[in-house]
Enzyme design. Structure first.
Site, short mmCIF file in Angstrom:
data_model
loop_
_atom_site.label_atom_id
_atom_site.label_comp_id
_atom_site.label_asym_id
_atom_site.label_seq_id
_atom_site.Cartn_x
_atom_site.Cartn_y
_atom_site.Cartn_z
N ASP A 1 -5.39 -21.39 40.13
CA ASP A 1 -4.50 -22.48 39.72
C ASP A 1 -4.86 -23.80 40.42
O ASP A 1 -5.24 -23.80 41.59
CB ASP A 1 -3.05 -22.15 40.06
CG ASP A 1 -2.42 -21.23 39.02
OD1 ASP A 1 -3.08 -20.91 38.03
OD2 ASP A 1 -1.25 -20.82 39.22
N TYR B 1 -3.99 -12.86 48.44
CA TYR B 1 -3.43 -14.20 48.56
C TYR B 1 -2.45 -14.25 49.74
O TYR B 1 -1.87 -13.23 50.14
CB TYR B 1 -2.64 -14.58 47.31
CG TYR B 1 -3.41 -14.60 46.02
CD1 TYR B 1 -3.95 -15.79 45.52
CD2 TYR B 1 -3.58 -13.44 45.27
CE1 TYR B 1 -4.63 -15.81 44.32
CE2 TYR B 1 -4.28 -13.46 44.07
CZ TYR B 1 -4.80 -14.64 43.60
OH TYR B 1 -5.48 -14.66 42.41
#
Length: 299
Positions: free
Chosen positions: A38, A66
């Site tokens: 993103d 993440y």
């Protein structure tokens, strides 16, 4: 120039922006990425260069890790901090409930992809429809959370967490869904990708570093071999005498190779010959012969 560069994508750039910048720096035609990150996230973005672009599909399914931050009490239309606020809640959530709900997200779960995503509906990307105010029904998708851990809780409102997950996982949606399960709202207020397959954040290089290495002709210092991220694919080592046949796309009888470690058919293989990775192949049947044939010659 063929191989992979472990790029640190800064926040604010799209994955495609990074591809364009690397292509311009290296002055090569074939450059690609191995899975979108993103624009509002930073972190590991493996970039494939030259013939490595033909192997990027094998890295798309790589597990990813993440570190994210969930902020409770607010939901947005994009499920992150970039969107418009949809809902508020002043509900106070206890720490034990936060940890309990996070633990419920380990294993196989289903997500409804967000409207602000690059998935397509009748040829149009969902985020393009979302920007015009159109919302369409999306099917739930099965994903897998291998591990998820709460790292820090601040004021029972901001939760820093780590998550290792399968391909197709939307961390934004994870934050949104956890917020709802806590009886409030939530959005992803921070995200950095720390691992993609074998590529780690500690080894990632900036676009500035790539530029500097290019200027002194030392890009090789940061260029990983094409087969580096393919260690999950079984290798097969072929005698040197079959090098020309294989690289010309000709099948070789598997019995002639005299290998003992290949028992399955139609499984992809890393093929080596003359101490060199020469391509991706498979053992298959051709006219009743069991043969090894290259699907992709990468020499």
């Amino acid at each position: 120039m063929n191989g992979y560069i472990n790029v640190f994508k800064p926040r604010g750039l799209t994955s495609h922006d990074v591809v364009k910048k690397v292509k311009k720096i290296l002055k090569v035609k074939k450059v690609g990425h191995t899975g979108t990150l993103d624009p509002n996230a930073s972190g590991v973005l493996p970039i494939c260069v030259g013939k490595a672009t033909r192997t990027s599909e094998y890295l798309l399914n790589a597990d990813k890790t993440y570190i994210g931050e969930l902020t409770l009490g607010i939901s947005t239309d994009t499920q992150d901090g970039e969107g418009s606020i949809l809902n508020y809640s002043n509900k106070e959530v206890e720490e034990k409930d936060i940890i309990s709900v996070f633990n419920q997200y380990k294993g196989e779960i289903y997500q409804i992809p967000p409207m602000y995503s690059a998935l397509k509906f009748k040829g149009k990307k969902l985020y393009e429809l979302a920007r015009t105010g159109v919302e369409v029904e999306r099917e739930k998708r099965r994903i897998y959370i291998y591990d998820i851990d709460v790292l820090k809780i601040q004021d029972n409102r901001k939760i820093l967490f780590s998550v290792k997950c399968s391909r197709g996982t939307y961390i934004r949606t994870l934050c949104n869904d956890i917020g709802e399960d806590l009886g409030t709202y939530g959005y992803m207020s921070y995200l950095i990708r720390t691992v993609v397959g074998p590529f780690k954040l500690s080894d990632a290089v900036s676009l500035e570093t790539i530029q500097e290495k290019c200027e002194i002709n030392k890009v090789g210092d940061i260029l990983y071999p094409i087969d580096y991220p393919l260690s999950n694919i079984e290798p097969i080592y072929v005698p040197n005498s079959y090098y020309k046949q294989l690289t010309n796309g000709m099948p070789i009888d598997i019995d002639l190779i005299n290998t003992k470690n290949i028992n399955t058919k139609d499984d992809i293989l890393r093929v080596y010959c003359k101490d060199t990775f020469i391509g991706i192949g498979r053992v298959t049947k051709v006219n009743e012969r069991v043969v090894l044939k290259l699907d992709k010659v990468l020499m």
